[in-house]
Enzyme design. Structure first.
Site, short mmCIF file in Angstrom:
data_model
loop_
_atom_site.label_atom_id
_atom_site.label_comp_id
_atom_site.label_asym_id
_atom_site.label_seq_id
_atom_site.Cartn_x
_atom_site.Cartn_y
_atom_site.Cartn_z
N ALA A 37 0.77 -1.24 0.00
CA ALA A 37 0.00 0.00 0.00
C ALA A 37 0.81 1.29 0.00
O ALA A 37 0.32 2.31 -0.49
CB ALA A 37 -0.96 0.00 1.20
N ALA A 38 1.99 1.32 0.60
CA ALA A 38 2.72 2.59 0.74
C ALA A 38 3.07 3.17 -0.63
O ALA A 38 3.35 2.42 -1.57
CB ALA A 38 3.99 2.37 1.57
N GLY A 85 0.36 5.17 -0.17
CA GLY A 85 -1.05 5.31 0.16
C GLY A 85 -1.93 5.97 -0.87
O GLY A 85 -3.11 6.19 -0.61
N GLY A 86 -1.41 6.26 -2.05
CA GLY A 86 -2.25 6.89 -3.08
C GLY A 86 -3.44 6.04 -3.44
O GLY A 86 -4.58 6.52 -3.48
N LYS A 87 -3.21 4.77 -3.72
CA LYS A 87 -4.31 3.89 -4.10
C LYS A 87 -5.17 3.53 -2.89
O LYS A 87 -6.38 3.32 -3.02
CB LYS A 87 -3.76 2.64 -4.79
CG LYS A 87 -3.07 2.96 -6.13
CD LYS A 87 -2.52 1.71 -6.78
CE LYS A 87 -1.90 2.02 -8.15
NZ LYS A 87 -0.68 2.85 -8.06
N ASP A 122 1.95 -2.78 4.24
CA ASP A 122 3.22 -2.66 3.52
C ASP A 122 4.31 -3.29 4.35
O ASP A 122 4.35 -3.12 5.58
CB ASP A 122 3.55 -1.20 3.20
CG ASP A 122 4.53 -1.11 2.04
OD1 ASP A 122 4.07 -0.93 0.90
OD2 ASP A 122 5.75 -1.26 2.25
N ARG A 173 8.39 2.96 5.01
CA ARG A 173 7.36 3.49 4.10
C ARG A 173 5.98 3.56 4.75
O ARG A 173 5.11 4.30 4.29
CB ARG A 173 7.31 2.62 2.84
CG ARG A 173 8.50 2.82 1.92
CD ARG A 173 8.59 1.74 0.86
NE ARG A 173 7.38 1.59 0.07
CZ ARG A 173 7.06 2.34 -0.99
NH1 ARG A 173 7.89 3.29 -1.38
NH2 ARG A 173 5.95 2.12 -1.66
N ASP A 210 -0.70 -3.79 -6.02
CA ASP A 210 0.14 -2.88 -6.80
C ASP A 210 1.57 -3.33 -6.56
O ASP A 210 2.26 -2.84 -5.68
CB ASP A 210 -0.09 -1.43 -6.36
CG ASP A 210 0.60 -0.44 -7.27
OD1 ASP A 210 0.61 -0.66 -8.50
OD2 ASP A 210 1.14 0.56 -6.76
N CYS A 221 3.97 -0.92 -12.73
CA CYS A 221 4.34 0.24 -13.55
C CYS A 221 5.55 -0.11 -14.39
O CYS A 221 6.53 0.64 -14.45
CB CYS A 221 4.59 1.47 -12.67
SG CYS A 221 5.84 1.25 -11.40
#
Length: 511
Positions: free
Chosen positions: A113-114, A116-118, A136, A141, A181, A234
């Protein structure tokens, strides 16, 4: 910038894309970067934000609440950022959560998660209802993750700092939706973050592929029948993208790919030597990966991304759901929703079991109850979910399993500290409240120079007539006051005799 791209990377992309498209791909690295922000609809509607916004905004096509802003604008240096009204986020990175299709009331996991945007994007879609677990593995982080959740006023999140394999017993078959992610080689971020190129040369694609394979398998065990996993990276690497999904489908026959049609298709023909193991995947899996999605920087206004939506069938009957929190200790003065006894803050952070700690007398909740009666129009956290670890009080989301044995950083919304007969409200409590929930508040206009001075930590002169007070409250205005900017909370102050003592946390202050 094209001259800086690693030669091996360029050779690989030339082989995958072919000469003509490779030239278009390469040309994108010399184009200007794109900048995005996502409106935090847990606090403000996108329509209201667009009407108030001081920025030049245009819509991100694939994100319901996403906008591009112009280079040179600085949304991180505006009071609205400190009010948590938006999150600055790369536009392509908004796509995975949109495809997760989160609904209020669901149980959702953000596994990696870090920062934390998503996670905050998921939380906005949940609107405070349901259970959001964010995890995370990197302790350094997690601090940024906690801060972003607090900044955006998330009320229903539990923060873990745990290895995914240690979560399996607690969360077996528990979640409706899971986002992975995944850590990756980061090829899609070369234009945005040039230092990623140096990291790419130090770490192998195969190294990340091993981690990704494990994460997918672990997530499958924590997903309920009928649930959905969204896997994203990404990077452009087929070893980390199509190959991971094809292998996962061959091992998990109860999963299917939900086709994504608004982006470029995944590439089954890239599952070949020298990049992938030739002939290693079934025809079913190879056909399925064509339904995954690739976001290319030369085809849309965003950086490189890969997304796969995996849906589990309803047929698995051997996966048990996570148990709800037990009813023990759910009276007015309980300190643990599960055991009815106090655990120290250090225990909570380390995730020790009951047997590892010595019971202590229950902490009195009277100061907290007095604070709620004086400052809040209603109790924003249900009493049946209030838990105390040491002096620290949290609102833990209902339906959360026992977390004993896990490294718990936040067992819920941090309310504040009960210390020596006093209650000290947390900054997280202020950020999670709404102006309408406070009996005593101050709302400064963003154009008022005192708004910036408050964010810098200064004491303010505030006339009593400026305070927003509940008309039914007759006692003096002295004491805690919810400070807002354009009606959106940014923190606490203590008002007395025309002066507002600043309670804005030092680590959050405007610099």
């Amino acid at each position: 910038m094209t001259k800086q791209l690693p030669d091996l990377f360029k050779t690989k992309m030339m082989d995958l894309l072919g000469a003509e498209e490779f030239e278009q791909f390469l040309a994108s690295y010399d184009q200007a970067r794109l900048f995005g922000l996502r409106v935090n609809t847990a606090k403000i509607s996108k329509e209201e934000f667009a009407a108030r916004s001081p920025f030049t905004l245009s819509k991100v096509p694939w994100a319901a609440d996403g906008f591009y802003y112009q280079e040179g604008e600085r949304p991180g240096k505006h009071p609205y950022y400190h009010a948590g009204l938006y999150y600055i986020q790369e536009p392509s990175a908004m796509a995975p959560v949109e495809l997760l299709q989160v609904e209020p009331g669901e149980r959702v996991l953000d596994l990696c998660a870090a920062p934390g945007g998503k996670s905050t994007q998921i939380a906005a879609k949940m609107q405070g209802e349901g259970v959001l677990v964010v995890n995370d593995i990197h302790s350094d982080r997690v601090k940024a993750l906690v801060k972003n959740l607090e900044l955006l006023g998330v009320r229903n999140a539990v923060v873990l700092n745990e290895k995914p394999e240690r979560m399996l017993t607690v969360f077996n078959g528990y979640f409706d939706k899971i986002l992975i992610d995944a850590p990756c080689s980061g090829e899609g971020m070369f234009r945005k973050e040039e230092e990623m190129m140096q990291q790419w040369e130090r770490h192998s694609v195969q190294e990340f592929a091993v981690m990704q394979r494990e994460l997918l398998g672990q997530a499958a065990q924590m997903l309920a029948p009928g649930g959905r996993i969204v896997y994203s990276t990404c990077t452009f690497s087929p070893e980390e993208n199509e190959a991971q999904i094809a292998e996962f489908l061959d091992k998990h026959l109860d999963f299917n790919v939900v086709p994504v049609d608004q982006f470029s298709a995944g590439q089954p023909d890239w599952l070949r030597a020298p990049w992938c193991e030739e002939g290693a995947y079934s025809s079913r899996s190879m056909e399925a990966v064509a339904g995954t999605a690739r976001l290319w920087p030369h085809r849309l206004k965003g950086e490189g991304h890969y997304v796969a939506v995996l849906q589990r069938g309803l047929g698995r009957g051997d996966v048990g759901g996570g148990g709800d929190v037990g009813s023990g200790g759910r009276d007015a003065d309980f300190v643990s929703a599960s055991s009815g006894r106090k655990r120290s803050g250090r225990e909570a952070l380390r995730g020790k079991s009951r047997a590892d700690a010595t019971p202590r007398p229950a902490v009195s909740l009277e100061p907290l109850q007095a604070f709620v009666g004086e400052l809040l129009r209603s109790e924003p956290f249900a009493a049946g979910r209030l838990v105390c670890y040491g002096e620290h009080a949290y609102s833990s989301p209902e339906g959360l399993p026992e977390l004993h044995g896990l490294k718990v950083v936040r067992p819920g919304w941090y309310i504040g500290a009960l210390h020596r007969g006093r209650f000290e409200p947390s900054h997280a409590l202020a950020m999670g409240l709404r102006l309408r929930e406070a009996k005593r508040a101050l709302s400064l206009a963003s154009s008022d120079e005192r708004a910036l001075r408050y964010l810098k930590g200064e004491t303010l002169e505030v006339a009593e007539s400026e305070l927003i007070r509940d008309p039914e409250v007759t006692q003096a205005a002295k004491g805690y006051c919810l400070v807002c900017i354009d009606d959106h909370p940014v923190g606490w102050g203590k008002w007395h005799d025309g002066m507002l003592k600043n309670e804005y946390p030092p680590g959050w202050r405007w610099t």
